[in-house]
Motif scaffolding. Sequence first.
Motif, mmCIF file in Angstrom:
data_model
loop_
_atom_site.group_PDB
_atom_site.id
_atom_site.type_symbol
_atom_site.label_atom_id
_atom_site.label_comp_id
_atom_site.label_asym_id
_atom_site.label_seq_id
_atom_site.Cartn_x
_atom_site.Cartn_y
_atom_site.Cartn_z
ATOM 1 N N PRO A 1 61.347 42.923 40.678
ATOM 2 C CA PRO A 1 60.727 42.594 39.364
ATOM 3 C C PRO A 1 60.202 41.203 39.446
ATOM 4 O O PRO A 1 59.206 40.839 38.693
ATOM 5 C CB PRO A 1 61.825 42.626 38.266
ATOM 6 C CG PRO A 1 63.185 42.520 39.184
ATOM 7 C CD PRO A 1 62.620 43.158 40.696
ATOM 8 N N ASN A 2 60.396 40.183 40.326
ATOM 9 C CA ASN A 2 60.208 38.822 40.399
ATOM 10 C C ASN A 2 58.944 38.785 40.900
ATOM 11 O O ASN A 2 58.193 39.406 41.682
ATOM 12 C CB ASN A 2 60.953 37.890 41.259
ATOM 13 C CG ASN A 2 61.058 38.352 42.821
ATOM 14 O OD1 ASN A 2 60.851 39.755 42.978
ATOM 15 N ND2 ASN A 2 61.242 37.490 43.728
ATOM 16 N N PRO A 3 57.988 37.832 40.215
ATOM 17 C CA PRO A 3 56.658 37.870 40.334
ATOM 18 C C PRO A 3 55.912 37.289 41.747
ATOM 19 O O PRO A 3 54.932 37.678 42.491
ATOM 20 C CB PRO A 3 55.987 36.808 39.479
ATOM 21 C CG PRO A 3 57.091 36.487 38.471
ATOM 22 C CD PRO A 3 58.326 36.870 39.007
ATOM 23 N N ARG B 1 52.393 42.104 33.734
ATOM 24 C CA ARG B 1 52.673 41.886 32.192
ATOM 25 C C ARG B 1 54.112 41.703 31.609
ATOM 26 O O ARG B 1 54.450 40.803 30.861
ATOM 27 C CB ARG B 1 52.131 42.935 31.342
ATOM 28 C CG ARG B 1 51.968 42.520 29.840
ATOM 29 C CD ARG B 1 51.269 43.810 29.068
ATOM 30 N NE ARG B 1 51.890 44.910 29.075
ATOM 31 C CZ ARG B 1 52.812 45.419 28.460
ATOM 32 N NH1 ARG B 1 53.519 44.717 27.824
ATOM 33 N NH2 ARG B 1 53.314 46.564 28.592
ATOM 34 N N LEU B 2 55.089 42.592 32.133
ATOM 35 C CA LEU B 2 56.544 42.435 31.855
ATOM 36 C C LEU B 2 57.073 41.287 32.224
ATOM 37 O O LEU B 2 58.021 40.508 31.502
ATOM 38 C CB LEU B 2 57.181 43.658 32.267
ATOM 39 C CG LEU B 2 56.881 44.942 31.447
ATOM 40 C CD1 LEU B 2 57.574 46.185 32.346
ATOM 41 C CD2 LEU B 2 57.350 44.988 29.907
ATOM 42 N N ASN B 3 56.680 40.907 33.428
ATOM 43 C CA ASN B 3 57.200 39.591 33.890
ATOM 44 C C ASN B 3 56.738 38.247 33.317
ATOM 45 O O ASN B 3 57.468 37.144 33.235
ATOM 46 C CB ASN B 3 56.653 39.313 35.541
ATOM 47 C CG ASN B 3 57.815 40.214 36.377
ATOM 48 O OD1 ASN B 3 58.895 40.445 36.240
ATOM 49 N ND2 ASN B 3 57.088 40.793 37.515
ATOM 50 N N HIS B 4 55.865 38.441 32.759
ATOM 51 C CA HIS B 4 55.318 37.208 31.931
ATOM 52 C C HIS B 4 55.341 37.368 30.559
ATOM 53 O O HIS B 4 54.313 36.342 29.796
ATOM 54 C CB HIS B 4 53.765 36.793 32.645
ATOM 55 C CG HIS B 4 53.729 36.667 34.074
ATOM 56 N ND1 HIS B 4 54.066 35.416 34.522
ATOM 57 C CD2 HIS B 4 53.196 37.309 34.935
ATOM 58 C CE1 HIS B 4 53.950 35.299 35.845
ATOM 59 N NE2 HIS B 4 53.702 36.508 36.252
ATOM 60 N N SER B 5 55.855 38.138 30.066
ATOM 61 C CA SER B 5 56.294 38.307 28.571
ATOM 62 C C SER B 5 57.557 38.092 28.158
ATOM 63 O O SER B 5 58.521 38.088 28.951
ATOM 64 C CB SER B 5 56.083 39.993 28.218
ATOM 65 O OG SER B 5 54.770 40.448 28.328
ATOM 66 N N PRO B 6 57.795 37.528 27.226
ATOM 67 C CA PRO B 6 59.133 37.258 26.486
ATOM 68 C C PRO B 6 59.946 38.375 26.318
ATOM 69 O O PRO B 6 59.488 39.354 25.752
ATOM 70 C CB PRO B 6 59.092 36.606 25.217
ATOM 71 C CG PRO B 6 57.684 36.618 24.940
ATOM 72 C CD PRO B 6 56.725 37.194 26.002
ATOM 73 N N PRO B 7 61.179 38.189 26.805
ATOM 74 C CA PRO B 7 62.075 39.537 27.029
ATOM 75 C C PRO B 7 62.407 39.925 25.541
ATOM 76 O O PRO B 7 62.480 38.901 24.645
ATOM 77 C CB PRO B 7 63.465 38.944 27.739
ATOM 78 C CG PRO B 7 62.812 37.796 28.448
ATOM 79 C CD PRO B 7 61.653 37.221 27.515
ATOM 80 N N GLY B 8 62.176 41.277 25.309
ATOM 81 C CA GLY B 8 62.587 41.650 23.978
ATOM 82 C C GLY B 8 63.538 42.931 23.926
ATOM 83 O O GLY B 8 64.005 43.145 25.188
ATOM 84 N N HIS C 1 63.380 45.509 27.172
ATOM 85 C CA HIS C 1 62.754 44.672 28.238
ATOM 86 C C HIS C 1 63.170 45.226 29.394
ATOM 87 O O HIS C 1 62.306 45.417 30.376
ATOM 88 C CB HIS C 1 62.633 43.246 27.875
ATOM 89 C CG HIS C 1 61.702 42.632 29.099
ATOM 90 N ND1 HIS C 1 62.443 41.987 30.259
ATOM 91 C CD2 HIS C 1 60.523 42.123 29.151
ATOM 92 C CE1 HIS C 1 61.239 41.312 30.986
ATOM 93 N NE2 HIS C 1 60.179 41.475 30.163
ATOM 94 N N ALA C 2 64.439 44.932 29.755
ATOM 95 C CA ALA C 2 65.069 45.315 31.096
ATOM 96 C C ALA C 2 64.915 46.763 31.361
ATOM 97 O O ALA C 2 64.521 46.987 32.588
ATOM 98 C CB ALA C 2 66.564 45.070 31.047
ATOM 99 N N GLU C 3 64.890 47.679 30.392
ATOM 100 C CA GLU C 3 64.565 49.121 30.833
ATOM 101 C C GLU C 3 63.300 49.369 31.091
ATOM 102 O O GLU C 3 62.910 50.067 32.178
ATOM 103 C CB GLU C 3 65.037 50.109 29.659
ATOM 104 C CG GLU C 3 66.476 50.138 29.158
ATOM 105 C CD GLU C 3 66.946 49.075 28.528
ATOM 106 O OE1 GLU C 3 66.013 47.981 27.946
ATOM 107 O OE2 GLU C 3 68.172 48.814 28.256
ATOM 108 N N ASP C 4 62.323 48.788 30.292
ATOM 109 C CA ASP C 4 60.971 48.827 30.897
ATOM 110 C C ASP C 4 60.343 48.293 32.111
ATOM 111 O O ASP C 4 60.110 48.755 32.942
ATOM 112 C CB ASP C 4 59.834 47.895 29.825
ATOM 113 C CG ASP C 4 59.688 48.903 28.424
ATOM 114 O OD1 ASP C 4 60.159 49.945 28.343
ATOM 115 O OD2 ASP C 4 59.335 48.144 27.507
#
Length: 172
Positions: A19-21, A98-105, A108-111
């Motif tokens: 997952p890391n960019p 997009r997920l990597n650069h979005s604030p976790p909500g 988020h981890a499941e997505d």
Amino acid sequence: MNELAGIADRLPLVTQIHPNPGSGTSEDLEDAVRDLASHFTYLARTVATRDRQARRYPHRYTAQLREGNAALARAAAPTGRALADLGEAVTAAGRLHRLNHSPPGPGHAEDLQHTIEVLGVHVTRARAHLFAAARQLRADAHRLLTAQAPAAPENLTTLPVAASASHRGHGR
């Protein structure tokens, strides 16, 4: 055929997708798509060119050329499927970005995990299609080369190794 297998070999394994960019997955996909699109274009152009040649010069268009052209045409299907799967993988890589650069909500981890799995599935499928295309091309090339090889004359005989060796240096 070797180029298609080489593209498959350069695709990241599922265990290498993170997952890391900075994982480099997007760059790997970019390289694979560019190379594969080039090979797919080659297949399509060669099939079309040989079709034009067959119409213009039917007396020069041999059975071997027809079979070779058919082999390239057959390779287009798995190659196109690989390209389609790489397209889906690029889409998943964009979602991962997009997920990597979005604030976790919430979720988020499941997505993130789901997107990595989807990306892995498409890369794995692309790899399988590329290896299938390479295997098919190898089998067709082997079949065509075997059919092209001249048969040995029936009356051809060879001296046994021992008999030919025994004549060397004697009687001179």
